[in-house]
Design an enzyme around this catalytic site. Structure first.
Site, PDB file in Angstrom:
ATOM      1  N   ASN A 105     -18.587  36.245  -4.205  1.00 20.24           N
ATOM      2  CA  ASN A 105     -18.673  35.664  -5.706  1.00 20.24           C
ATOM      3  C   ASN A 105     -17.262  35.621  -6.369  1.00 20.24           C
ATOM      4  O   ASN A 105     -17.145  34.978  -7.401  1.00 20.24           O
ATOM      5  CB  ASN A 105     -19.304  36.757  -6.772  1.00 20.24           C
ATOM      6  CG  ASN A 105     -20.928  37.012  -6.540  1.00 20.24           C
ATOM      7  OD1 ASN A 105     -21.497  36.008  -6.324  1.00 20.24           O
ATOM      8  ND2 ASN A 105     -21.528  38.039  -6.235  1.00 20.24           N
ATOM      9  N   HIS A 106     -16.019  35.952  -5.537  1.00 12.45           N
ATOM     10  CA  HIS A 106     -14.772  35.900  -6.448  1.00 12.45           C
ATOM     11  C   HIS A 106     -14.483  34.229  -6.005  1.00 12.45           C
ATOM     12  O   HIS A 106     -13.131  33.906  -6.843  1.00 12.45           O
ATOM     13  CB  HIS A 106     -13.787  36.949  -5.540  1.00 12.45           C
ATOM     14  CG  HIS A 106     -14.098  38.027  -5.982  1.00 12.45           C
ATOM     15  ND1 HIS A 106     -14.929  38.725  -5.375  1.00 12.45           N
ATOM     16  CD2 HIS A 106     -13.220  38.719  -6.765  1.00 12.45           C
ATOM     17  CE1 HIS A 106     -15.049  40.030  -6.280  1.00 12.45           C
ATOM     18  NE2 HIS A 106     -13.687  40.177  -6.786  1.00 12.45           N
ATOM     19  N   TYR A 171      -9.442  34.732  -8.740  1.00 15.77           N
ATOM     20  CA  TYR A 171      -9.511  34.707 -10.275  1.00 15.77           C
ATOM     21  C   TYR A 171      -8.642  33.482 -10.851  1.00 15.77           C
ATOM     22  O   TYR A 171      -7.837  33.771 -11.735  1.00 15.77           O
ATOM     23  CB  TYR A 171      -9.158  35.981 -10.920  1.00 15.77           C
ATOM     24  CG  TYR A 171      -9.893  37.091 -10.531  1.00 15.77           C
ATOM     25  CD1 TYR A 171     -11.236  37.154 -10.612  1.00 15.77           C
ATOM     26  CD2 TYR A 171      -9.278  38.338 -10.140  1.00 15.77           C
ATOM     27  CE1 TYR A 171     -12.035  38.183 -10.151  1.00 15.77           C
ATOM     28  CE2 TYR A 171     -10.111  39.581  -9.837  1.00 15.77           C
ATOM     29  CZ  TYR A 171     -11.565  39.431 -10.027  1.00 15.77           C
ATOM     30  OH  TYR A 171     -12.156  40.493  -9.701  1.00 15.77           O
TER      31      TYR A 171
END
Ligand code: ZN
Length: 487
Positions: A105-106, A171
């Site tokens: 998911n990152h 991120y």
């Protein structure tokens, strides 16, 4: 005048004639624009996930194989284009996974439109595979940070890779200044890594080397603790950038989920200098010791805190929310002299509040947050007109039973009809595909059902996989809690 790609137009007319055959010439619309959001397809951490530019809202999320997908909504005609796959996530797995624990998911995409109208995404990284070489700013992780750009301005149909940012990121967060300069902020590696930025003055075609902003290191207090951070960057007033962040006292060795405290600082983009809210100069990268001395808003002690979002008002004063246990959202505001005592906006026991907010004036703020009440999910407004002392619930932009919503940061330069991209998750389903919605003041922006149906035979193939295990069922239930930020 917007020209539809031939394939989209063909699909549209095929749908129209099919419906007319059955005597229903009005196209059946659904309130989602696609059903192929995959895993945790979006988050407030990778941001923005969407931008409104020249009358079109572009959105990005993780689709099949955790690959980045882009769709576009043309406001003048009410038409949707895409979704289109814009790249390949090196952390993606085949075939489709049914255990949410198998997804990283990152690698979710963050999106920005440069001043020339090209659309950029950065995705695919969770700190970079160790095989990529030495990471000067932190520890290795997985995947590879990848930058892609649309082949033509305003056209999502074709994409190319630009090999011009560090492969070690995760991120991704884009900040665009009024003059067009792009700042790409990210964590340079796995959870024990610095937060850095790279700056581009040529529409993302080249980037200056990394500048480290927040430093990771072994704690000065305890050898068994490693100082690290979770940070959120966004435009401030004029040519400034705000950073709001929390501390992660990582177990050394190992990892834990603990985060605490709340912090704020800002950058003056004219010279790259950083100051605290009082204007005192900070040395880069900021260490835990310097952060505690100069940028701390609140020491939360043993109480966990997590990042929210941050914006400044017309006076340049920051307003921030951070997230606390039980889905509690607390609002913080600097009034020019002091941080006012944080106030509780809302809580959602077990629901997982997140979202973003708008500042209408220093005392008037509107927050768009998700909520889950007895299985009924919604995303709606919470308003204050007294500087955050009291909050009242405003209208919901979307409400659905058996659904938990995940939010993103507000669409950059948002049209009122398209304020936020959200994913709707049904905790009872046997697969990881989720419906994606673009919501605004008129609710979700609908689309003909056949256009929004993007899964083909994927669900049939998933049904053919071995049946569920207790472990998987437990994980599926946990997934409804919407925990997003892993290490
Ligand atoms: Zn950690």
């Amino acid at each position: 005048m917007t020209i539809l790609p031939a394939s989209t137009a063909r699909r549209f007319f095929a749908l129209l004639s099919a419906l007319c055959l059955y005597g229903a010439c009005a196209a059946a619309n659904v309130d989602y624009f696609t059903d192929n959001g995959y895993g945790n397809p979006l988050s407030t951490m990778q941001h923005p996930a969407a931008e409104h530019f020249n009358g079109v809202t572009y959105v990005a999320y993780s689709g099949p194989h955790e690959d980045p997908y882009v769709a576009a909504y043309v406001h003048a005609t009410g038409q949707w284009l895409g979704p289109v796959q814009a790249g390949v996530n090196p952390m993606g797995k085949s075939p489709d996974q049914i255990d949410p624990g198998e997804l990283d998911n990152h690698g979710r995409p963050a999106l920005v439109v440069d001043r020339q109208g090209y659309i950029h995404l950065v995705f695919g990284g969770h700190g970079g595979d160790p095989g990529l070489g030495q990471n000067k700013f932190g520890t290795p992780g997985k995947g590879r940070f990848i930058h892609v750009v649309s082949a033509k301005p305003g056209d999502i149909s074709a994409w190319k890779t630009l090999d011009n940012v560090s492969p070690f990121g995760t991120y991704s967060q884009w900040v665009k200044l009024a003059n067009g300069d792009l700042y790409l902020f990210y964590r340079h590696g796995s959870h024990r890594s610095d937060w850095v930025y790279q700056k581009s003055t040529d529409h993302g075609r080249t980037f200056a080397p990394q500048v480290s902003v927040l430093k990771h290191k072994v704690s000065a207090d305890k050898l068994t603790v490693h100082d690290t951070w979770y940070a959120w960057f966004e435009n401030g007033r004029d040519d400034t950038i705000s950073a709001s962040y929390v501390y992660h006292p990582c177990a050394n060795p190992g990892h834990n989920a603990h985060r605490n405290n709340t912090y704020y600082m800002r950058m003056d983009c004219r010279d790259g200098s950083w100051t605290n809210v009082q204007g005192e100069r900070l040395a880069l990268p900021v260490t835990k010791e310097a952060a505690d001395r100069l940028t701390l808003i609140q020491a939360t002690g043993k109480e966990k805190s997590n990042h929210g979002t941050c914006h400044v008002d017309a006076e340049g004063r920051p307003h921030i929310f951070f997230r606390f246990p039980h889905g509690e959202v607390r609002y913080f505001r600097w009034d020019g002299k002091a941080w006012l005592p944080p106030t509780k906006v809302a809580d959602a026991r077990g629901g997982g509040h997140d979202g973003d907010f708008l500042i209408d004036s220093p005392l008037r703020v509107r927050m768009l947050l998700d909520k889950n009440e007895a299985g009924v999910g919604s995303v709606g407004w919470w308003n204050t007109a007294d500087g955050g002392r009291t909050w009242t619930r405003g209208p919901d932009l979307i409400t659905l039973p058996d659904t938990g919503f995940e939010t993103t940061a507000l669409v950059r330069n948002a049209h009122p009809d398209a304020r936020m991209l959200v994913a709707g998750k049904n905790a009872n389903q046997e697969h990881l595909y989720h419906r994606m919605y673009l919501i605004g003041d008129r609710g979700p922006l609908s689309r003909p059902a056949a256009e929004a149906s993007q899964l083909g035979d994927r669900l049939e193939l998933i049904k053919a996989l071995p049946k569920g295990s207790p472990k998987r069922d437990a994980k599926r239930k946990k997934r409804a809690g919407l925990a997003n930020d892993e290490p």
